[in-house]
Each structure stands twice: as C-alpha cells, then as structure tokens.
Design an enzyme around this catalytic site. Structure first.
Site, PDB file in Angstrom:
ATOM      1  N   GLU A 282       1.731  -0.605  -5.074  1.00 55.71           N
ATOM      2  CA  GLU A 282       0.695   0.391  -5.353  1.00 55.71           C
ATOM      3  C   GLU A 282       1.406   1.741  -5.302  1.00 55.71           C
ATOM      4  OE1 GLU A 282      -3.201   2.743  -3.852  1.00 55.71           O
ATOM      5  OE2 GLU A 282      -1.489   2.353  -2.574  1.00 55.71           O
TER       6      GLU A 282
ATOM      7  N   ASP B 182       0.830  -1.203   0.000  1.00 55.79           N
ATOM      8  CA  ASP B 182       0.000   0.000   0.000  1.00 55.79           C
ATOM      9  C   ASP B 182       0.871   1.263   0.000  1.00 55.79           C
ATOM     10  OD1 ASP B 182      -2.806   0.980   0.389  1.00 55.79           O
ATOM     11  OD2 ASP B 182      -1.937   1.894   2.178  1.00 55.79           O
TER      12      ASP B 182
HETATM   13  C1  NOJ Z   1      -4.403   2.950  -0.823  1.00 60.82           C
HETATM   14  C2  NOJ Z   1      -5.524   2.022  -0.559  1.00 60.82           C
HETATM   15  O1  NOJ Z   1      -5.804   1.289  -1.724  1.00 60.82           O
HETATM   16  C3  NOJ Z   1      -6.686   2.870  -0.095  1.00 60.82           C
HETATM   17  O2  NOJ Z   1      -7.879   2.153  -0.046  1.00 60.82           O
HETATM   18  C4  NOJ Z   1      -6.322   3.464   1.235  1.00 60.82           C
HETATM   19  O3  NOJ Z   1      -7.357   4.332   1.662  1.00 60.82           O
HETATM   20  C5  NOJ Z   1      -5.032   4.250   1.146  1.00 60.82           C
HETATM   21  N1  NOJ Z   1      -4.014   3.569   0.422  1.00 60.82           N
HETATM   22  C6  NOJ Z   1      -4.494   4.525   2.514  1.00 60.82           C
HETATM   23  O4  NOJ Z   1      -4.012   3.336   3.084  1.00 60.82           O
END
Ligand code: NOJ
Length: 566
Positions: A288, A214
């Site tokens: 991500e 993440d």
């Molecule tokens: C990316 C995640 O996919 C999202 O859902 C989340 O709110 C943010 N990062 C913060 O962790």
C-alpha cells in the site's frame, strides 16, 4: 482438499482476484454488532461462489481500535472483538479447503500507543534503547514547547504529541503520521527490523499466503526530519502526485515529502522478500504505497522486493475513456518494466465507494473529501451504472484485481450516517470538517428480511446500515439475472475461461472518443464512458453491464464480445 486445489509454484498472484474483507463489517457470528473471524468462516462458501482467488483481511489483531485496528498493540494475537488464534486457524483452513488463499495485513509504520514497546519507551529516558525504537525528538523553543518540525498528520492536526515525564513535567515529543495513538517506529533501529521479521514468520508459520503492507511508503523519514508543507490537493493517505507538489515537476522527479517514498524503504522490502522466499509456496507482499507517478511506484515491485502494489493511479482515474486508456497503458508499462503484473483496484476501506465516487462532480471528483459541507452529493443511479461499467472494464484487464467487500452488491457510500455514530479519527481530528472513511465501512447486507440485513446474528451493527440497502442485500441479487452480483460472477467466470488475466491490451480504433475499446485474446471489450449510445462491433456478446438494444451499447456501459477473427 475438498475444493479447488491450490496449485503451488504458479505465481498465482499475477492473475488473482483478491477480495478485501474488512473484518469489522463483513459478518458477525456472536451477535455483538461487530464482525468477527467466525462470521467470515461461515460466509466463505459465498465468496467461493463469487469466484475469487484470495482474500485479504484488514487487521484483526489486538488493538484498542482507535483507528479501526490499524493501531496494533500485539502483532501476533487476535483481538477478542474478532475471536481467537484458533478462530483464525479455522478461517484459514476453511479458505484453503475451498481453494481460496489468505493474505493478512501488516502495519509496520506505527504501532498502537498501547503497545508494550511504546509504553516501555515512554517509561524509559530520552536517549534510551527503548526510545530509539520510535521517533522521539526534543521540542524546539526555549523549553522544548514547540514541535520538532511542522509536519501534519494525515488525519489532520499536528503529527507530533508531547509526552509527560514520570515526574509530571513535559518531556520529548513523538511522531505520528496518523493518529496520536499511532506512534511511528524508527526503522533505523535493527531491533525494530528483527521484531518485524519475527512477526512475518509468526504468520507465515501459521500458513498465510502473504501480506498487504500498510503505509509501505512511509517507514523511513529523511535525515534531520526537515520541515515540509504538503500541497492542499494531497490524497487521503498523503499520496500527492509529484506533479502537483511543484509546478513543472516531471514524471521522473522524486517525491519531495520527507516522510514518504524515501529510498531507504527498499532495503526493508528486499529483506522481507528473503524472509518470504524461505517458505514454500508463492507467498506474496502487496504494497500500500500512495506514490505517484506509476514509474516511481513500480520501484516497490522490483524483482527482489514486493510482488504487487495497489494501483491507486487507476483508482483515482475518473470515468473518462481517454484518461482510462492512458492510465492502463502507463500501468502496464511501469509494472511491466520491472517484471511485475499490474494490479487494478476501484474501492477499499479508505476511499469513497466507487458506486458513489464515479458520480461525483467538480471539486469532489477525487472522492476523498465528502464532508458536511459537500455540495452535490452523488446521484446513486448514475453512480451504480458507472460502477458496473467500470468494474466490468477492470475485471477484463490483464493482471491482478482487488475487490472491496460489498462492491459486488453495488453498495454506494453511506453519506448520511448520524454524527454520533462516526468513529474515524479523521472526523475528530478535523473537528467535523471531514467525514473520513466511515461511509465506506458500513456492515454489508446479506439478507433483506433479517435484522441487520443478516450481517449479525443479532440486531446491532456498529455503524447503522441505510434502510435502502435491503434492496441490495445479497439474497436479493443471488441468481437474479442482471443483478450486480451476477454481473461480477459472470465477469470472474469469463475472465478465467478466456485467460484474460494473463492476456494483453490491444487498443481498437474507429470508436467515438468517449469509448475505450480493446482486444484481449479472443475477447473484445468496449467501455462507453459517454452518455450517448454507440454501435457495437460484430461478435457474440459475452457480458454487458447494461441491457443492450439490438447491437446498441447505451452510455455508461461496458460490453465484452467474442472477437471476430478477420
Ligand atoms: C492505511 C490504512 O489503509 C488506513 O485505514 C489506516 O488508517 C492508515 N494506513 C494508518 O494505518
């Protein structure tokens, strides 16, 4: 093993179709209206039937759920909402027996403010070891009453919250790039690095096949935390393309936001690469990282770092042949240059579902911003038609594709949820100006005639399901020729049979400019992004996202043909 063997040593992730499960909304076995791990285990045979290679589970860890589980208060346990560690082991065993690999989420940029580490930091004094694990700073102004800088939270509002000292007086501020319940770690701390190595090993020892990381572009902040004002057009995760940060910026210009894409993050992933490499099998790290352009994003997947990065440039490309051809070329080149496969993705739990997004127009085109004032909500018939065509194109491409639960049913965004049901912190932090992401997170329909459309063993679902989703339920599509579910199954079967995922892209000329046509081995793919019909070239039709009339491919449709050898 009772199912497909999991073949070791093949770098399976280079060609895999990875299905994202959002545990809150996939299947609920205990009837409380919230999805759970036992529910997922029970439904895995249906994913096997779909033909995917791996699942990625969004967070199911202990969490107060202020950001739907992306606010973790114990990285090595399961939240009672979702079950227990034993339930996780059953899920993983069931998946592996079916030949499905399991990727879990890891959230290293921030923890929950409920985490014991953060609570200890609050209880400790400024300058302490405990505080050094997070990003605490003194405020500006005579009495520290102003935030340390001007950074804004991705979810809206200030990215800083002031603490209160044990004696009741206002204290230091802490940074949260997301919600105030998600304090950012300070990755300069060796202690933090060691904790996360231990978290990785905890799940690797349990047998997971990898991690989706993440906010993989956010963990290191520029020294001195300088002020920064982002462009208005920034994406939902702050991934503003560098080209819109300042006019005239070139593709090679590094991002300027002092909290995204700082060079120091790469050292962390080189370290994690080593942690995974010590384990047998092909364990994978997927980034991500909302970083533009692709040539920059590719840094995350250099040979000694991560293995894959979500291709958000592809996700954000409109349904337009010229732009699609260009982003496909750029992706293959950028990732190919570092020896990584390209990934392809059209939907996830943070963006407007592509069955709606591809029918958005004008200002709404990026699909990040549907809110109460949005004019021109998407036409669902056109959206579904384009989504089927876009998915058929995506699944033919070489590399690894990510699917988001429900897209195989053609689910649109739920755009008319009642306000009282909304849970996304974005909704609250923008005072109701942005809906945020609840519309793509509604529990998915399995059986049209059951309560909660079979999502739950009970009647409840944590977000209400639109009544018209009965017609999209899985049991209404399974075995029904031309349904979206059968289109996905066929695409996944043909993709495997024709080795498309390890193939190449050879663009074919002689088509209308609205057409993207290419050859991948013995398959020719023709995607018609225009509204007018076109004539298909010779070759047996293997798949079509819309009914053909003779050899005519209608607008907003994709077909796969067996290539006729010259
Ligand atoms: C990316 C995640 O996919 C999202 O859902 C989340 O709110 C943010 N990062 C913060 O962790």
């Amino acid at each position: 093993m009772t199912g497909t063997e999991l073949t070791p040593g093949t770098e399976w992730w280079r060609t895999a179709v990875i299905y994202q499960i959002y545990p809150r909304s996939f299947a609920d076995a205990n009837g409380d209206g919230m999805g759970d791990l036992a529910g997922i285990s029970a439904r895995l045979p249906q994913l096997k039937d779909l033909g995917i290679d791996a699942i990625w589970l969004s967070p199911f860890y202990t969490s107060p759920q202020r950001d739907a589980g992306y606010d973790v208060s114990d990285y090595c346990n399961v939240d009672p909402l979702f079950g227990t560690l034993d339930d996780f082991d059953v899920l993983q065993r069931t998946a592996h027996d079916l030949g499905i690999r399991v990727i879990v989420d890891i959230v290293p940029n921030h923890s929950s403010s409920d985490h014991g580490w953060f609570q200890a930091a609050l209880a400790a004094s400024p300058g302490s070891e405990e505080r050094a694990r997070y990003t605490f700073r003194d405020g500006k102004g005579d009495n520290g009453e102003l935030p340390p800088n001007n950074w804004e939270s991705v979810f809206g509002g200030l990215a800083w919250t002031r603490t209160t000292d044990p004696d009741g007086t206002p204290g230091q501020w802490y940074l949260h790039l997301f919600d105030s319940s998600q304090p950012d770690f300070d990755w300069d701390s060796e202690w933090v690095r060691e904790q996360f190595r231990a978290v990785l090993r905890f799940w690797l020892d349990r047998g997971v096949d990898g991690f989706r990381v993440d906010v993989a572009h956010g963990m290191i902040k520029a020294p001195g935390l300088p002020d920064y004002t982002p462009p208005a057009e920034g994406g939902s995760m702050g991934g503003a393309p560098s080209s819109i940060l300042e006019p005239g910026i070139t593709a090679e210009t590094p991002l300027t936001a002092p909290y995204w894409a700082q060079d120091g993050v790469h050292e962390i992933y080189r370290d994690w690469h080593q942690v995974l490499a010590a384990y047998p099998g092909d364990r994978v790290l997927a980034a991500e990282a909302w970083v533009d352009p692709l040539s920059q994003m590719a840094k995350w997947v250099r040979p000694d770092e991560m293995h894959q990065a979500f291709n958000f440039a592809y996700l954000e490309t409109p349904w337009n042949a010229t732009q699609l051809k260009s982003v496909i070329d750029d992706s293959l080149e950028a990732f190919g240059n570092v020896g990584a496969p390209s990934t392809w993705v059209l939907s996830n739990h943070d963006v407007v579902r592509h069955a709606s997004r591809l029918a958005l127009t004008g200002d709404n085109l990026q699909g990040h911003g549907i809110g109460p004032k949005t004019v021109g909500l998407p036409d669902t018939v056109l959206g579904l038609r384009r989504a089927r065509a876009a998915s058929a194109l995506m699944l033919s491409l070489p590399g690894s594709s990510y699917l988001y639960q429900g897209e195989e049913l053609g689910l649109p965004e739920a755009v008319d949820l009642p306000d009282h049901a909304r849970e996304d912190p974005t909704w609250f932090r923008t005072n109701g100006e942005r809906y945020g992401r609840d519309g793509c997170r509604v529990p998915i329909p399995w059986e049209a005639a059951s309560e909660s459309f079979g999502f739950s063993t009970g009647a409840k679902s944590w977000l209400p399901q639109p009544a018209e989703w009965a017609g999209l339920a899985r049991d209404q599509q399974d075995g029904v020729a031309d349904s979206t579910l059968e289109l996905y199954k066929l695409a996944l079967r043909l993709r495997r049979e024709h080795s498309l995922a390890s193939g190449t892209v050879e663009w074919q000329g002689g088509f209308d400019p609205a057409v993207a046509a290419y050859r991948n081995g013995d398959v020719t793919v023709v995607a018609n992004t225009g509204s007018a019909s076109i004539q298909l070239p010779a070759g047996d039709v293997l798949l079509a996202s819309e009914e053909l009339v003779g050899r005519t491919l209608p607008g907003d449709a994709t077909a796969w043909l067996l290539t006729v050898q010259p």
